[in-house]
Design an enzyme around this catalytic site. Structure first.
Site, PDB file in Angstrom:
ATOM      1  N   ALA A  15      -8.819   9.379   6.034  1.00  0.00           N
ATOM      2  CA  ALA A  15      -8.583   9.055   4.624  1.00  0.00           C
ATOM      3  C   ALA A  15      -9.348   7.788   4.254  1.00  0.00           C
ATOM      4  CB  ALA A  15      -7.090   8.858   4.365  1.00  0.00           C
ATOM      5  N   CYS A  16      -9.901   7.803   3.058  1.00  0.00           N
ATOM      6  CA  CYS A  16     -10.644   6.625   2.600  1.00  0.00           C
ATOM      7  C   CYS A  16     -10.464   6.471   1.101  1.00  0.00           C
ATOM      8  CB  CYS A  16     -12.111   6.734   2.976  1.00  0.00           C
ATOM      9  SG  CYS A  16     -12.991   7.955   2.020  1.00  0.00           S
ATOM     10  N   ASP A  17     -11.086   5.438   0.579  1.00  0.00           N
ATOM     11  CA  ASP A  17     -10.945   5.144  -0.846  1.00  0.00           C
ATOM     12  C   ASP A  17     -12.096   5.728  -1.650  1.00  0.00           C
ATOM     13  OD1 ASP A  17      -9.330   4.071  -2.793  1.00  0.00           O
ATOM     14  OD2 ASP A  17     -10.195   2.077  -2.675  1.00  0.00           O
ATOM     15  N   ILE A  46      -7.355   8.510   0.068  1.00  0.00           N
ATOM     16  CA  ILE A  46      -6.144   7.889   0.616  1.00  0.00           C
ATOM     17  C   ILE A  46      -4.884   8.300  -0.162  1.00  0.00           C
ATOM     18  CG2 ILE A  46      -6.244   5.737  -0.713  1.00  0.00           C
ATOM     19  CD1 ILE A  46      -5.560   5.837   3.034  1.00  0.00           C
TER      20      ILE A  46
END
Length: 102
Positions: A15-17, A46
């Protein structure tokens, strides 16, 4: 903090932004490493962690947000996207079994 046995891990989410770049590369690398273990690896924002995720890997700066989005999941914070020992710990847990917490 949640815990899971590596043999029970069926889905890992990176997960990332921003959704581009390093985290996508990490998800691709994990897919190759875990291909023989019948583990699905996905890349998601995220705030959109799927309910069926078993383990969420994210940058340490996003870990608090991941815990809000997926409070019952094992959250594995990392400092770097390539070569981080926390990622190795996830791979080892899937391939060899053993407890993974986060």
């Amino acid at each position: 903090m949640s815990t899971i046995n590596g043999t029970d891990i069926k889905k890992v989410v990176v997960a990332c932004d921003a959704g581009m770049g390093s985290s996508v590369m990490l998800a691709s690398q994990l897919r190759r490493q875990l291909a023989k273990n019948a583990v699905t690896v996905e890349h998601t924002p995220i705030n959109s962690i799927p309910a069926d995720a078993d383990v969420v890997i994210c940058h340490q700066g996003l870990a608090a947000r991941a815990r809000v989005s997926a409070p019952d999941k094992v959250i594995v914070p990392i400092q770097v996207f390539i070569g981080d020992p926390a990622v190795t710990r996830v791979v080892n847990a899937v391939q060899r079994g053993g407890e993974l917490s986060g």
